[in-house]
Write a protein that holds these residues in place. Sequence first.
Motif, PDB file in Angstrom:
ATOM      1  N   ALA A  13      85.259 110.355 109.583  1.00  0.00           N
ATOM      2  CA  ALA A  13      85.787 109.199 108.848  1.00  0.00           C
ATOM      3  C   ALA A  13      85.045 109.021 107.528  1.00  0.00           C
ATOM      4  CB  ALA A  13      85.660 107.941 109.708  1.00  0.00           C
ATOM      5  N   LEU A  14      83.736 109.155 107.568  1.00  0.00           N
ATOM      6  CA  LEU A  14      82.939 109.000 106.349  1.00  0.00           C
ATOM      7  C   LEU A  14      83.204 110.131 105.361  1.00  0.00           C
ATOM      8  CD1 LEU A  14      79.613 107.752 107.940  1.00  0.00           C
ATOM      9  CD2 LEU A  14      81.203 106.424 106.533  1.00  0.00           C
ATOM     10  N   LEU A  15      83.498 111.309 105.867  1.00  0.00           N
ATOM     11  CA  LEU A  15      83.850 112.429 104.995  1.00  0.00           C
ATOM     12  C   LEU A  15      85.131 112.116 104.222  1.00  0.00           C
ATOM     13  CD1 LEU A  15      83.414 115.339 103.997  1.00  0.00           C
ATOM     14  CD2 LEU A  15      84.586 116.122 106.059  1.00  0.00           C
ATOM     15  N   GLU A  16      86.114 111.548 104.899  1.00  0.00           N
ATOM     16  CA  GLU A  16      87.359 111.176 104.223  1.00  0.00           C
ATOM     17  C   GLU A  16      87.121 110.083 103.189  1.00  0.00           C
ATOM     18  OE1 GLU A  16      89.967 112.972 104.366  1.00  0.00           O
ATOM     19  OE2 GLU A  16      89.163 114.177 106.006  1.00  0.00           O
ATOM     20  N   TRP A  73      76.444 110.488  97.841  1.00  0.00           N
ATOM     21  CA  TRP A  73      75.218 111.255  97.656  1.00  0.00           C
ATOM     22  C   TRP A  73      73.979 110.444  98.055  1.00  0.00           C
ATOM     23  CZ3 TRP A  73      78.576 109.964  93.729  1.00  0.00           C
ATOM     24  CH2 TRP A  73      78.165 108.969  92.855  1.00  0.00           C
ATOM     25  N   GLN A  74      74.171 109.165  98.385  1.00  0.00           N
ATOM     26  CA  GLN A  74      73.058 108.324  98.818  1.00  0.00           C
ATOM     27  C   GLN A  74      73.050 108.071 100.325  1.00  0.00           C
ATOM     28  OE1 GLN A  74      73.008 104.699  96.551  1.00  0.00           O
ATOM     29  NE2 GLN A  74      72.562 105.744  94.630  1.00  0.00           N
ATOM     30  N   THR A 123      68.067 115.694 104.565  1.00  0.00           N
ATOM     31  CA  THR A 123      68.281 116.285 103.243  1.00  0.00           C
ATOM     32  C   THR A 123      69.759 116.479 102.911  1.00  0.00           C
ATOM     33  OG1 THR A 123      68.143 118.572 104.026  1.00  0.00           O
ATOM     34  CG2 THR A 123      66.080 117.526 103.344  1.00  0.00           C
ATOM     35  N   HIS A 124      70.622 116.431 103.892  1.00  0.00           N
ATOM     36  CA  HIS A 124      72.058 116.616 103.662  1.00  0.00           C
ATOM     37  C   HIS A 124      72.754 115.264 103.611  1.00  0.00           C
ATOM     38  CE1 HIS A 124      72.082 120.964 103.944  1.00  0.00           C
ATOM     39  NE2 HIS A 124      71.231 120.841 104.942  1.00  0.00           N
ATOM     40  N   THR A 125      73.648 115.135 102.637  1.00  0.00           N
ATOM     41  CA  THR A 125      74.363 113.876 102.433  1.00  0.00           C
ATOM     42  C   THR A 125      75.857 114.053 102.679  1.00  0.00           C
ATOM     43  OG1 THR A 125      74.790 114.307 100.096  1.00  0.00           O
ATOM     44  CG2 THR A 125      72.689 113.203 100.649  1.00  0.00           C
ATOM     45  N   LEU A 126      76.558 112.940 102.652  1.00  0.00           N
ATOM     46  CA  LEU A 126      78.022 112.997 102.763  1.00  0.00           C
ATOM     47  C   LEU A 126      78.617 113.766 101.587  1.00  0.00           C
ATOM     48  CD1 LEU A 126      78.804 109.351 103.924  1.00  0.00           C
ATOM     49  CD2 LEU A 126      78.746 111.424 105.323  1.00  0.00           C
ATOM     50  N   GLN A 127      77.981 113.666 100.433  1.00  0.00           N
ATOM     51  CA  GLN A 127      78.453 114.426  99.270  1.00  0.00           C
ATOM     52  C   GLN A 127      78.338 115.926  99.529  1.00  0.00           C
ATOM     53  OE1 GLN A 127      79.836 113.060  96.354  1.00  0.00           O
ATOM     54  NE2 GLN A 127      80.468 115.186  96.166  1.00  0.00           N
ATOM     55  N   ARG A 132      80.897 121.125 100.470  1.00  0.00           N
ATOM     56  CA  ARG A 132      81.103 122.290 101.350  1.00  0.00           C
ATOM     57  C   ARG A 132      82.565 122.423 101.755  1.00  0.00           C
ATOM     58  NH1 ARG A 132      76.214 123.464 105.558  1.00  0.00           N
ATOM     59  NH2 ARG A 132      74.533 123.416 104.035  1.00  0.00           N
ATOM     60  N   ARG A 133      83.198 121.287 102.072  1.00  0.00           N
ATOM     61  CA  ARG A 133      84.606 121.348 102.462  1.00  0.00           C
ATOM     62  C   ARG A 133      85.439 121.884 101.304  1.00  0.00           C
ATOM     63  NH1 ARG A 133      88.151 116.323 104.700  1.00  0.00           N
ATOM     64  NH2 ARG A 133      87.772 115.494 102.628  1.00  0.00           N
ATOM     65  N   ARG A 134      85.170 121.406 100.094  1.00  0.00           N
ATOM     66  CA  ARG A 134      85.893 121.870  98.912  1.00  0.00           C
ATOM     67  C   ARG A 134      85.686 123.371  98.717  1.00  0.00           C
ATOM     68  NH1 ARG A 134      83.584 118.575  95.450  1.00  0.00           N
ATOM     69  NH2 ARG A 134      84.551 116.775  96.361  1.00  0.00           N
ATOM     70  N   ALA A 135      84.456 123.841  98.893  1.00  0.00           N
ATOM     71  CA  ALA A 135      84.158 125.266  98.732  1.00  0.00           C
ATOM     72  C   ALA A 135      84.886 126.099  99.788  1.00  0.00           C
ATOM     73  CB  ALA A 135      82.655 125.501  98.827  1.00  0.00           C
ATOM     74  N   TYR A 136      84.918 125.631 101.036  1.00  0.00           N
ATOM     75  CA  TYR A 136      85.618 126.364 102.097  1.00  0.00           C
ATOM     76  C   TYR A 136      87.123 126.383 101.853  1.00  0.00           C
ATOM     77  CZ  TYR A 136      81.367 126.489 104.957  1.00  0.00           C
ATOM     78  OH  TYR A 136      80.104 126.714 105.435  1.00  0.00           O
ATOM     79  N   GLN A 137      87.663 125.278 101.321  1.00  0.00           N
ATOM     80  CA  GLN A 137      89.101 125.237 101.045  1.00  0.00           C
ATOM     81  C   GLN A 137      89.474 126.228  99.952  1.00  0.00           C
ATOM     82  OE1 GLN A 137      89.483 121.042 100.239  1.00  0.00           O
ATOM     83  NE2 GLN A 137      90.170 120.590 102.320  1.00  0.00           N
ATOM     84  N   HIS A 138      88.609 126.415  98.971  1.00  0.00           N
ATOM     85  CA  HIS A 138      88.880 127.368  97.899  1.00  0.00           C
ATOM     86  C   HIS A 138      88.777 128.799  98.389  1.00  0.00           C
ATOM     87  CE1 HIS A 138      89.415 124.491  94.772  1.00  0.00           C
ATOM     88  NE2 HIS A 138      88.232 123.955  94.949  1.00  0.00           N
TER      89      HIS A 138
END
Length: 145
Positions: A13-16, A73-74, A123-127, A132-138
């Motif tokens: 949900a937060l990813l969306e 990113w926060q 160290t990993h954020t929702l951003q 990563r999702r955008r990169a995998y989709q490409h």
Amino acid sequence: MELSAKSEYALLALLEMSAAYDQGEPLQIRQIAALHMIPDRYLEQLMATLRRKGLVRSQRGARGGYLLAKPPWQISILEVLNCIEGIDSKLAEKRPDKDDLARNLIRSVWLEACNAANAILATHTLQDLCDRRRAYQHVDVMYYI
């Protein structure tokens, strides 16, 4: 260490909401639930928890729904997991058992593993998830002639 369905649903949900952050438009629970096949009622409960903990905010009205309370990113993945699972990022150390060296050794290694996992999740954020999702989709887009 295992990712619970509850935490996975919250992260989805937060990813969306992270992907829609720049538009500033709230997302409705039914939209998110339909995208990821999450039960509406369950997602409502998760969103209420996220709202109480200050990760999302709700907007009333015909075009209402939920938005991130701060930029993607926060918000670290660890912060989300701590919110949903109700755990503190600093694991409480159990008192050493002076009569059981083997148990103390196992606990110390487990604590070390949990601390390492928490350090990575912090160290990993929702951003990062959005990127990563955008990169995998490409990568998945292939053109054939």
